[in-house]
Design a protein around this motif. Structure first.
Motif, mmCIF file in Angstrom:
data_model
loop_
_atom_site.group_PDB
_atom_site.id
_atom_site.type_symbol
_atom_site.label_atom_id
_atom_site.label_comp_id
_atom_site.label_asym_id
_atom_site.label_seq_id
_atom_site.Cartn_x
_atom_site.Cartn_y
_atom_site.Cartn_z
ATOM 1 N N LYS A 161 -10.166 21.370 8.570
ATOM 2 C CA LYS A 161 -9.505 22.557 8.023
ATOM 3 C C LYS A 161 -8.872 23.434 9.092
ATOM 4 O O LYS A 161 -8.381 24.521 8.806
ATOM 5 N N LEU A 162 -8.881 22.981 10.333
ATOM 6 C CA LEU A 162 -8.249 23.723 11.425
ATOM 7 C C LEU A 162 -6.799 24.043 11.080
ATOM 8 O O LEU A 162 -6.057 23.175 10.622
ATOM 9 N N LYS A 163 -6.378 25.279 11.295
ATOM 10 C CA LYS A 163 -4.988 25.654 11.022
ATOM 11 C C LYS A 163 -4.156 25.531 12.295
ATOM 12 O O LYS A 163 -4.629 25.828 13.399
ATOM 13 N N LEU A 164 -2.894 25.112 12.092
ATOM 14 C CA LEU A 164 -1.981 24.874 13.203
ATOM 15 C C LEU A 164 -0.706 25.670 13.014
ATOM 16 O O LEU A 164 -0.147 25.714 11.917
ATOM 17 N N MET A 165 -0.247 26.265 14.099
ATOM 18 C CA MET A 165 1.008 27.013 14.127
ATOM 19 C C MET A 165 1.924 26.374 15.160
ATOM 20 O O MET A 165 1.509 26.137 16.296
ATOM 21 N N GLY A 166 3.157 26.104 14.787
ATOM 22 C CA GLY A 166 4.143 25.602 15.731
ATOM 23 C C GLY A 166 5.028 26.732 16.233
ATOM 24 O O GLY A 166 5.371 27.638 15.480
ATOM 25 N N SER A 167 5.406 26.654 17.522
ATOM 26 C CA SER A 167 6.304 27.651 18.119
ATOM 27 C C SER A 167 7.278 26.950 19.062
ATOM 28 O O SER A 167 6.845 26.353 20.053
ATOM 29 N N PRO A 168 8.585 26.994 18.777
ATOM 30 C CA PRO A 168 9.549 26.399 19.700
ATOM 31 C C PRO A 168 9.837 27.307 20.891
ATOM 32 O O PRO A 168 9.954 28.526 20.738
ATOM 33 N N TRP A 169 9.955 26.708 22.065
ATOM 34 C CA TRP A 169 10.388 27.436 23.262
ATOM 35 C C TRP A 169 11.915 27.366 23.411
ATOM 36 O O TRP A 169 12.507 28.259 23.970
ATOM 37 N N SER A 170 12.509 26.290 22.916
ATOM 38 C CA SER A 170 13.968 26.141 23.006
ATOM 39 C C SER A 170 14.434 25.034 22.072
ATOM 40 O O SER A 170 13.726 24.037 21.888
ATOM 41 N N PRO A 171 15.631 25.175 21.499
ATOM 42 C CA PRO A 171 16.257 24.024 20.836
ATOM 43 C C PRO A 171 16.675 23.007 21.899
ATOM 44 O O PRO A 171 16.676 23.306 23.099
ATOM 45 N N PRO A 172 17.074 21.800 21.492
ATOM 46 C CA PRO A 172 17.683 20.876 22.447
ATOM 47 C C PRO A 172 18.871 21.555 23.138
ATOM 48 O O PRO A 172 19.612 22.318 22.513
ATOM 49 N N SER A 173 19.045 21.290 24.414
ATOM 50 C CA SER A 173 20.047 22.026 25.190
ATOM 51 C C SER A 173 21.466 21.823 24.668
ATOM 52 O O SER A 173 22.322 22.703 24.828
ATOM 53 N N TRP A 174 21.746 20.699 23.990
ATOM 54 C CA TRP A 174 23.100 20.470 23.500
ATOM 55 C C TRP A 174 23.461 21.389 22.324
ATOM 56 O O TRP A 174 24.617 21.496 21.947
ATOM 57 N N MET A 175 22.458 22.065 21.742
ATOM 58 C CA MET A 175 22.720 23.027 20.671
ATOM 59 C C MET A 175 22.976 24.436 21.215
ATOM 60 O O MET A 175 23.262 25.352 20.443
ATOM 61 N N LYS A 176 22.911 24.640 22.526
ATOM 62 C CA LYS A 176 22.940 25.977 23.121
ATOM 63 C C LYS A 176 24.260 26.244 23.852
ATOM 64 O O LYS A 176 24.923 25.310 24.311
ATOM 65 N N ASP A 177 24.561 27.516 23.988
ATOM 66 C CA ASP A 177 25.849 27.870 24.610
ATOM 67 C C ASP A 177 25.884 27.598 26.101
ATOM 68 O O ASP A 177 26.965 27.444 26.681
ATOM 69 N N ASN A 178 24.719 27.537 26.776
ATOM 70 C CA ASN A 178 24.720 27.279 28.219
ATOM 71 C C ASN A 178 24.340 25.846 28.573
ATOM 72 O O ASN A 178 24.279 25.492 29.758
ATOM 73 N N LYS A 179 24.047 25.022 27.554
ATOM 74 C CA LYS A 179 23.696 23.604 27.746
ATOM 75 C C LYS A 179 22.531 23.405 28.711
ATOM 76 O O LYS A 179 22.451 22.408 29.440
ATOM 77 N N ASP A 180 21.604 24.355 28.695
ATOM 78 C CA ASP A 180 20.465 24.336 29.614
ATOM 79 C C ASP A 180 19.190 24.558 28.809
ATOM 80 O O ASP A 180 19.208 25.244 27.780
ATOM 81 N N THR A 181 18.081 24.004 29.294
ATOM 82 C CA THR A 181 16.803 24.270 28.639
ATOM 83 C C THR A 181 16.370 25.721 28.823
ATOM 84 O O THR A 181 15.596 26.251 28.027
ATOM 85 N N ARG A 182 16.848 26.364 29.864
ATOM 86 C CA ARG A 182 16.439 27.731 30.217
ATOM 87 C C ARG A 182 17.502 28.730 29.768
ATOM 88 O O ARG A 182 18.666 28.634 30.132
ATOM 89 N N GLY A 183 17.065 29.702 28.947
ATOM 90 C CA GLY A 183 17.965 30.769 28.520
ATOM 91 C C GLY A 183 19.035 30.290 27.568
ATOM 92 O O GLY A 183 18.932 29.243 26.916
#
Length: 483
Positions: free
Chosen positions: A177-199
């Motif tokens: 019955k353990l509950k789990l929460m997911g949290s993304p740190w970043s989308p894939p970099s190709w979805m981002k305006d700077n094409k980077d994992t950071r920022g």
């Protein structure tokens, strides 16, 4: 003479029977008394480490005048608790996975079991893709520069299948019955305006794709037998300096939820709770502004907080603005090498007591485990001083401040417990709960440098505890008439 002997023998037999009946009645009366006597114990952790969750019997009367009285009112209740725990980072899973099978089994039973020698951790947060406490940043859909995959045809749980998922499956065998929460740190970099994992920020043209990406994560984890109970939209959306990370302003988060993620979850029948913000208590305006948008709010369960800035009372500010929405406390680190007295005192008062008194349904410390060098972590911003609840080196395990911070609550306050009203005292912070089986649990902290005799009034019952100087205690009162 024979008649006299027979009479003497009969007397002896009758005397033996009488004594047996008396003893039986006495034992029955004792058993009945025991069955109607409440069990009262307190578990003490002293900040000098002289006691670590040490069990003590508690008196129902005292010859010493109590220094202070705490009144617990079981008739006045607040939020129901979802649980206490940690983030099971990729690095945490790596270290646990690399233990020998017997050592790993024993450790997981200690963490997630509910026996006398376990601490009953009941909630875990997971990173969706990589976090800064992975070996390197990664996603479920990494592509070469310039490539895209809007259909997510090559989506894969990837690195999670190596360590995290196998460890989670072992944990769920112990605590289904353990509950789990997911949290993304970043989308894939190709979805981002700077094409980077950071920022960088999520490009508008990929909002729908990203909503499908998050939905696919939940669906693929379900295929592994892992239910994601809740999802925060973005870890620390106002901190783009971590690696991985994403800048997501409040209006961007609201638009993403109401236009894409909420409708996507609804159309796919995904019941995972959507939770906003997941950042510091110095910006309660962020979640309030999103919840003020009715089109977004219809999809939102609540808001999540960290405490690297602000005051814990900000959670109540959000509750007062939107009382039908839930609150969660989801992350707080301990910096290596750790200061047991200072860390345990602050975290217990501010989070275990403070967050729950301000409506939080969870209290989660940061990473479950790291090694003796606080590895692994990413480059360009990954945390190199995050002390795990455990330091794992091979099969060797050191229990650090966060282990005891969470254990003081998780061992005694299971999911489904309800917070009760209790007297707020500056030098004796406390919080009280009623568990699903009817036990009354009070967590209290003696901040003073002297031992205190404390009267705790539990409805119509009073108990007296001796709290050592600079210590934390969890009082457990079990009334046999309650169920």
């Amino acid at each position: 003479m024979k008649s006299s002997l027979r009479f003497s023998t009969l007397q002896r037999i009758l005397a033996v029977v009488y004594l047996a009946l008396v003893a039986s009645c006495a034992e029955k009366e004792k058993s009945e008394a025991d069955a109607t006597t409440a069990s009262v114990k307190i578990y003490i952790t002293a900040l000098d480490k002289s006691q670590l969750l040490q069990e003590h019997e508690v008196a129902t009367n005292s010859t010493t005048t109590p220094a202070v009285t705490i009144q617990v009112d079981p008739s006045t209740t607040y939020q129901e608790m979802d649980g206490f725990g940690y983030t099971l980072t990729g690095g945490s899973a790596l270290h646990i996975s690399n233990m020998s099978a017997p050592a790993r089994t024993a450790l997981l039973q200690e963490l997630f079991g509910t026996g006398a020698h376990s601490i009953g951790v009941s909630y875990l947060r997971l990173s969706v893709g990589g976090s800064d406490l992975d070996e390197y940043p990664w996603s479920y859909k990494d592509l070469p520069n310039g490539a895209t995959d809007v259909e997510l045809a090559q989506f894969s749980l990837a690195y999670d299948t190596l360590y995290l998922i196998p460890v989670l499956k072992e944990i769920l065998e112990i605590s289904p019955k353990l509950k789990l929460m997911g949290s993304p740190w970043s989308p894939p970099s190709w979805m981002k305006d700077n094409k980077d994992t950071r920022g960088g920020s999520l490009l508008p043209e990929y909002q729908a794709v990203y909503a499908n990406y998050l939905a696919k994560y939940i669906q693929e984890m379900a295929k592994q037998g892992i239910t994601i109970d809740a999802l925060t939209i973005q870890n620390e959306p106002l901190h783009p300096g971590n690696n991985p990370s994403l800048l997501m302003l409040a209006d961007q988060q609201a638009d993403f939820i109401k236009n894409e993620l909420g409708p996507t979850f609804k159309s796919l029948g995904i019941e995972t709770k959507i939770i906003i913000y997941d950042h510091n208590a110095d910006r309660p305006d962020y979640p309030i502004s999103i919840l003020n948008d009715a089109d977004a709010a219809q999809y939102i369960d609540g808001s999540a907080f960290h405490m690297y800035g602000g005051e814990i009372e900000a959670l109540s500010e959000v509750h007062e603005a939107h009382p039908t929405k839930n609150l969660y406390f989801t992350e707080q680190w301990v910096g290596a090498p750790g200061d047991f007295a200072g860390d345990v005192a602050w975290h217990n008062e501010t989070l275990i007591i403070g967050a729950t008194r301000n409506w939080s349904k969870t209290v989660l410390e940061w990473n479950v485990a790291a090694d003796e060098h606080q590895n692994p972590h990413t480059d360009r911003g990954g945390c190199d001083r995050c002390l795990g609840a455990l330091t794992i080196t091979g099969d060797s395990v050191i229990r650090n401040p966060s282990y005891y911070i969470i254990a003081q609550a998780s061992k005694f306050v299971p999911p489904g417990s309800v917070r009760m009203a209790s007297t707020a005292l500056e030098n004796l912070p406390n919080v009280a709960f009623k568990t699903p089986d009817g036990a009354l649990v009070t967590i209290l902290q003696n901040k003073e440098a002297t031992t205190k005799t404390i009267e705790i009034q539990l409805g119509e019952t009073a108990v007296f505890v001796e709290m050592p100087a600079k210590s934390i205690g969890t009082l457990v009162y079990k009334d046999p008439n309650e169920s």
